[in-house]
Design a protein around this motif. Structure first.
Motif: not given
Length: 307
Positions: A72-94
């Motif tokens: 979640l934090q890596a997406f927020s910091a734009r340190q990754i482009e892509m990840s498979s994730m659980g639906p709750s992690v997706y919602a939190g990242t969104w």
């Protein structure tokens, strides 16, 4: 337009070669969610990473996060482009990225559904056969950002009138640090029960067709005769392959096409990354996860009320 599926006749791998989007995405950094030990994760995704490299001719780097929050934090910091994730992690990242991520595809199960279930497991020799017998016993959650190991069961139990904090209904609750760790904690009698996830389909003695129980059976870490499932949730939408919305549309399209075609063109790699398999993948939209965004907001409000 309707959802596209691996099973559609026109699904094929993108042409191999470097793409125009590579100027904006000079390397492909992929987050790997927690839930099992890092060596196993890196091993399972090695061939997948190499195939992406060969197909798109950009370097691929795999990042194994120690827990769900790491991705979640890596997406927020734009340190990754892509990840498979659980639906709750997706919602939190969104929520965290103000809508800066979108889901591309989710795994499709053998019966064509795109959901899985949360289950509560106990030792088979514990004498516990139903949720009612868990009063005064201990329960391990998987991870605070896990859908099936925390968010959904807490919600369902609360709705059933069961207090989910330590000392309310359960003698104590705690975090195991992941799904694998939670089941191990039950087997080693550190907790009476743990929450984890499974497809809920196929032979329960094999740990079903896909999920944490299946993965542990296949690794020789678990014999299903030693466990009993005493509670199951309603179906939960499968976790999505997620990308940043600030990346080129052509990149997002290529990643969608690559994954839709993967189970047909490289079935072994597909089974490695999915820890078992179904019929492939299906495209999804953010709207299908909106209820989890609401659930996370409600959980956060609940936490603020308690503190």
């Amino acid at each position: 337009p309707g959802a596209r599926r691996t099973l559609d006749a026109d699904v094929r791998m993108p042409e191999a070669g470097r793409k125009a989007w590579a100027q904006q995405v000079p390397q492909l950094r992929i987050g790997l969610l927690g839930g099992e030990n890092e060596a196993d994760r890196m091993g399972r995704f090695g061939d997948y990473g190499r195939l992406l490299e060969q197909t798109f001719q950009v370097p691929v780097r795999l990042f194994a996060a120690s827990d769900y929050a790491g991705v979640l934090q890596a997406f927020s910091a734009r340190q990754i482009e892509m990840s498979s994730m659980g639906p709750s992690v997706y919602a939190g990242t969104w929520i965290d990225t103000n809508g800066g991520v979108e889901p591309l595809v989710v795994p499709e199960e053998r019966d064509g559904s795109i959901s899985y279930i949360s289950v509560m497991v106990v030792r088979a020799d514990s004498g516990i056969t139903a949720l009612e017998q868990m009063r005064g016993r201990s329960l391990a959650w998987a991870d605070a950002n896990s859908t099936s190991g925390y968010l959904v069961p807490r919600f369902a139990l609360r709705r059933a009138g069961i207090g989910v904090e330590s000392g309310q209904y359960f003698s104590r609750v705690g975090f195991a640090g992941g799904h694998e760790q939670g089941v191990v904690a039950v087997l080693q009698r550190q907790f009476d029960a743990a929450m984890t996830w499974t497809s809920g389909q196929g032979d329960v003695n094999q740990g079903h067709t896909r999920g944490n129980l299946r993965a542990m059976v296949e690794k020789g870490m678990l014999n299903m005769r030693d466990l009993r499932i005493i509670w199951s949730s309603d179906p939960i939408i499968n976790g999505p392959l997620t990308v940043r919305t600030d990346l080129p549309a052509a990149f997002r399209q290529d990643m969608t096409d690559f994954h839709l075609a993967l189970p047909k063109s490289h079935p072994r790699i597909y089974e490695q990354i999915e820890r078992g398999g179904g019929t492939g993948y299906r495209t999804v939209t953010h709207q299908q996860f909106a209820f989890l965004v609401e659930m996370r907001r409600e959980e956060a409000a609940e936490r603020r009320r308690r503190s």
